[in-house]
Design a protein around this motif. Structure first.
Motif, mmCIF file in Angstrom:
data_model
loop_
_atom_site.group_PDB
_atom_site.id
_atom_site.type_symbol
_atom_site.label_atom_id
_atom_site.label_comp_id
_atom_site.label_asym_id
_atom_site.label_seq_id
_atom_site.Cartn_x
_atom_site.Cartn_y
_atom_site.Cartn_z
ATOM 1 N N ALA A 486 0.822 -1.217 0.000
ATOM 2 C CA ALA A 486 0.000 0.000 0.000
ATOM 3 C C ALA A 486 0.852 1.261 0.000
ATOM 4 O O ALA A 486 0.412 2.325 -0.457
ATOM 5 C CB ALA A 486 -0.936 -0.006 1.202
ATOM 6 N N PHE A 487 2.077 1.176 0.543
ATOM 7 C CA PHE A 487 2.996 2.317 0.542
ATOM 8 C C PHE A 487 4.035 2.194 -0.567
ATOM 9 O O PHE A 487 5.081 2.847 -0.520
ATOM 10 C CB PHE A 487 3.705 2.433 1.888
ATOM 11 N N SER A 488 3.746 1.359 -1.567
ATOM 12 C CA SER A 488 4.681 1.080 -2.648
ATOM 13 C C SER A 488 5.912 0.353 -2.094
ATOM 14 O O SER A 488 5.868 -0.205 -0.992
ATOM 15 C CB SER A 488 5.065 2.370 -3.390
ATOM 16 N N ASP A 489 7.020 0.377 -2.824
ATOM 17 C CA ASP A 489 8.225 -0.341 -2.404
ATOM 18 C C ASP A 489 9.403 0.213 -3.195
ATOM 19 O O ASP A 489 9.238 0.947 -4.160
ATOM 20 C CB ASP A 489 8.053 -1.844 -2.665
ATOM 21 N N GLY A 490 10.601 -0.141 -2.774
ATOM 22 C CA GLY A 490 11.796 0.292 -3.478
ATOM 23 C C GLY A 490 12.186 1.722 -3.149
ATOM 24 O O GLY A 490 11.743 2.303 -2.155
ATOM 25 N N ALA A 491 13.009 2.307 -4.011
ATOM 26 C CA ALA A 491 13.571 3.633 -3.751
ATOM 27 C C ALA A 491 12.514 4.724 -3.741
ATOM 28 O O ALA A 491 12.741 5.812 -3.212
ATOM 29 C CB ALA A 491 14.624 3.966 -4.804
ATOM 30 N N ARG A 492 11.342 4.434 -4.310
ATOM 31 C CA ARG A 492 10.303 5.459 -4.396
ATOM 32 C C ARG A 492 9.110 5.110 -3.511
ATOM 33 O O ARG A 492 7.987 5.558 -3.760
ATOM 34 C CB ARG A 492 9.847 5.621 -5.841
ATOM 35 N N ASP A 493 9.326 4.339 -2.461
ATOM 36 C CA ASP A 493 8.220 4.049 -1.559
ATOM 37 C C ASP A 493 7.833 5.315 -0.802
ATOM 38 O O ASP A 493 8.524 6.335 -0.870
ATOM 39 C CB ASP A 493 8.571 2.910 -0.589
ATOM 40 N N CYS A 494 6.716 5.259 -0.095
ATOM 41 C CA CYS A 494 6.194 6.451 0.588
ATOM 42 C C CYS A 494 7.125 6.849 1.728
ATOM 43 O O CYS A 494 7.260 6.125 2.718
ATOM 44 C CB CYS A 494 4.790 6.182 1.119
ATOM 45 N N VAL A 495 7.735 8.014 1.614
ATOM 46 C CA VAL A 495 8.702 8.455 2.623
ATOM 47 C C VAL A 495 8.005 8.808 3.938
ATOM 48 O O VAL A 495 8.624 8.787 5.002
ATOM 49 C CB VAL A 495 9.518 9.658 2.075
ATOM 50 N N GLY A 496 6.708 9.107 3.878
ATOM 51 C CA GLY A 496 5.992 9.495 5.086
ATOM 52 C C GLY A 496 5.129 8.398 5.677
ATOM 53 O O GLY A 496 4.207 8.685 6.452
ATOM 54 N N LYS A 497 5.442 7.131 5.370
ATOM 55 C CA LYS A 497 4.558 6.048 5.815
ATOM 56 C C LYS A 497 4.502 5.927 7.340
ATOM 57 O O LYS A 497 3.441 5.618 7.899
ATOM 58 C CB LYS A 497 4.987 4.719 5.183
ATOM 59 N N ARG A 498 5.620 6.154 8.022
ATOM 60 C CA ARG A 498 5.597 6.056 9.492
ATOM 61 C C ARG A 498 4.653 7.116 10.083
ATOM 62 O O ARG A 498 3.889 6.832 11.005
ATOM 63 C CB ARG A 498 6.999 6.240 10.063
ATOM 64 N N LEU A 499 4.742 8.319 9.546
ATOM 65 C CA LEU A 499 3.884 9.391 10.039
ATOM 66 C C LEU A 499 2.419 9.084 9.743
ATOM 67 O O LEU A 499 1.544 9.297 10.597
ATOM 68 C CB LEU A 499 4.286 10.722 9.400
ATOM 69 N N ALA A 500 2.144 8.581 8.546
ATOM 70 C CA ALA A 500 0.764 8.250 8.173
ATOM 71 C C ALA A 500 0.192 7.180 9.098
ATOM 72 O O ALA A 500 -0.965 7.274 9.541
ATOM 73 C CB ALA A 500 0.708 7.779 6.722
ATOM 74 N N ILE A 501 0.980 6.152 9.405
ATOM 75 C CA ILE A 501 0.531 5.090 10.307
ATOM 76 C C ILE A 501 0.282 5.654 11.703
ATOM 77 O O ILE A 501 -0.746 5.369 12.340
ATOM 78 C CB ILE A 501 1.568 3.944 10.368
ATOM 79 N N ASN A 502 1.211 6.453 12.219
ATOM 80 C CA ASN A 502 1.069 7.019 13.553
ATOM 81 C C ASN A 502 -0.171 7.909 13.668
ATOM 82 O O ASN A 502 -0.930 7.830 14.636
ATOM 83 C CB ASN A 502 2.316 7.811 13.937
#
Length: 550
Positions: A486-502
């Protein structure tokens, strides 16, 4: 005179014949060219991979991709990526005259997403994004080169797990303010003072914007305050700009929306809202710069010198960005906001929608929230394991981003198929995340594929798919986290995924602690297409105060 008349008449006849011949020749060439393009769009560039039927001779499948999600009983996403896929989950569709290979297997998707970061963005998207986000936005960069890596590195530095963990108390404070507003609405809007039905998208957007303002800028938008009209004006400006690019993209042939200089009421408002946004960002950036450079950043207590607790995402970026101008920093902060504001709000909205179908799951979330949130430790958001499992299931079934793409930078092999460098690859996330290749009983909402109850520790613990495929009496095998894209993967994955989850966990846990949520199942959900997302429009959720909440 008769001779002259005959010559002129012959000339007219000659011209008429020439025009007729030109017209016939043009129609013939056009028919041949159209037939050629139509035939080309029926041919797969890779043998064994089927081309989806129904391609337009000029636009290919682009018209379908940009159209409604459903027309009658036809699910166009299913038509494009599932119905005509081969046994390996591969099929081919055309973007204009360019073929694109789509994948359904999470294993294939990971290979595609990890092989490189390059992707092509349509010129019209780039044009509008540059206008709103700025020339120095990371979205304007191709995904290759030192500039892109440096920009992404700055964002990663500001969004590390430790940096976000430091500010959990702020997120909880915003979540508590949201609950207070909902509680007041319940007591005001219903006869018995126990419930209220609201468009949950507005609540989720207000929460996300308020959290972003305090975490990233050290600024209060007053989204949950009855006062501070200026803050609400700024919040409205952000909301307007977040929706502007999708509005203009849907009206490609409307010159009044494609040209910003035309003095329409909409374009005038756009300028006003953009000025409000940039004025705010300029103010907080310059204040932060002055603060970091001033002697006031250190407090003397007699024997020790201590840094004031002024850190936020912006100050992290300023420290690492060197001598970047205020305008460049404005572009960065706008990118962070618009990349996370709407997507996180959609995530929270769909999570509440999915929970509304399962009262028993809500009760479990309530128990966990009351057990965990009563602790003094502000770093315990990660202990909400069952609520997190519910969030993951919601993101799996209703992901915010509906597809992502890559231009292959090198040749890859997917099972027996060799895909050459330069090929455009598409990962249709809703179909990948609900495919039986990747998750057992993939179309069902089952939070316990991620966690199980431990009698030994008397709490929910994460399941390990390598050790417990289907033990402990669980109804499905443990999910493989690597398949959750859901947050993609690789070098272009979602950089803000931790913040979004929190942020999402905080919002859900505080709501579940105080409310039950209900949704009228007779009302169909009507998502609207916004570039790469399905935006839930007018989703009315009923919030019911729990009996034991004062």
């Amino acid at each position: 005179m008769t001779l002259v008349h005959n010559i002129l008449s012959g000339g007219e006849h000659y011209l008429s014949s020439a025009w007729t011949l030109s017209l016939v020749l043009s129609i013939t060439i056009f028919t041949w060219y159209r037939s050629k393009l139509t035939r080309n769009k029926q041919i797969s560039p890779i043998p064994g991979i089927t081309v989806v039927p129904g391609a337009h001779w000029l636009f290919g499948h682009l018209k379908i991709m940009l159209g409604p999600l459903k027309v009658g009983d036809i699910d166009w996403f299913d038509h494009l990526f599932v119905q005509h896929a081969n046994e390996q989950g591969l099929c081919c569709a055309y973007y204009l005259n360019n073929p694109a290979i789509s994948v359904l297997s999470a294993k294939h998707a990971r290979i595609v997403l990890r092989q490189g970061s390059a992707r092509s963005v349509p010129t019209i998207v780039t044009r509008h994004a540059r206008r709103t986000l700025g020339q120095k936005s990371i979205i304007m960069l191709s995904g290759r080169g030192s500039d892109w890596k440096r920009q992404r590195g700055l964002l990663q530095y500001a969004l590390t797990a430790d940096a976000i963990k430091e500010h959990n108390s702020i997120i909880r404070e915003v979540a508590n303010s949201m609950v207070e507003v909902l509680t007041k609405l319940c007591k005001k809007e219903s006869d018995d003072g126990t419930s209220v039905e609201v468009d949950v998208v507005n609540i989720a957007q207000s929460f996300t914007l308020e959290a972003f303002g305090k975490l990233a800028l050290g600024h209060d938008f007053h989204c949950f305050s009855d006062s501070a009209a200026n803050g609400l004006k700024e919040a409205d400006a952000f909301a307007f700009l977040a929706n502007d690019i999708p509005v203009r993209m849907k009206a490609t042939w409307n010159p009044f929306l494609q040209f910003y200089w035309i003095p329409t009421a909409y374009n005038k408002r756009y300028k006003v809202e953009r000025d409000i946004t940039e004025k705010l960002l300029r103010k907080v950036i310059e204040q932060s710069k002055d603060l970091l450079a001033s002697d006031d950043n250190v407090v003397h207590d007699g024997s020790n010198s201590k840094k004031k607790n002024r850190d936020n995402m912006l100050t992290h970026i300023i420290r690492r960005s060197g001598d970047e101008s205020t305008n460049e920093l404005i572009d960065k902060m706008k990118t962070i906001l618009f990349a996370g504001y709407e997507t996180t709000a959609i995530t929270i909205t769909y999570a509440l929608f999915n929970l509304s179908k399962y009262p028993e799951i809500q009760e479990e979330c309530c128990k966990e929230a009351r057990r965990i949130l009563q602790r003094e430790d502000n770093s315990n958001i990660s202990d909400l394991r069952y609520t997190r499992a519910c969030l993951l299931e919601s993101m799996r079934l209703t992901p915010t981003v509906i597809n992502t793409s890559r231009n292959l930078q090198k040749t890859i092999k997917l099972d027996d198929f060799v895909i050459p460098a330069g090929t455009r690859m598409v990962v249709p996330l809703p179909k990948v995340l609900t495919d039986e290749r990747n998750f057992e009983r993939a179309k069902q909402y089952i939070p316990t594929r991620w966690v199980r109850w431990s009698e030994a520790t008397n709490e929910w613990i994460e399941r390990d798919h390598t050790k417990e495929p289907k033990d402990h009496g669980m109804i499905v095998a443990a999910a493989d986290p690597a398949n959750f894209l859901a947050f993609s993967d690789g070098a272009r994955d979602c950089v803000g995924k931790r913040l979004a989850i929190n942020e999402s966990l905080s919002a859900l846990s505080y709501i579940m602690k105080h409310f039950k949520v209900e949704y009228d199942a007779t009302k169909p959900i009507k998502p609207r297409r916004r570039l790469t997302s399905w935006f839930p429009h007018d989703l009315q959720i009923k919030f019911v105060l729990r009996d034991d909440v004062e």
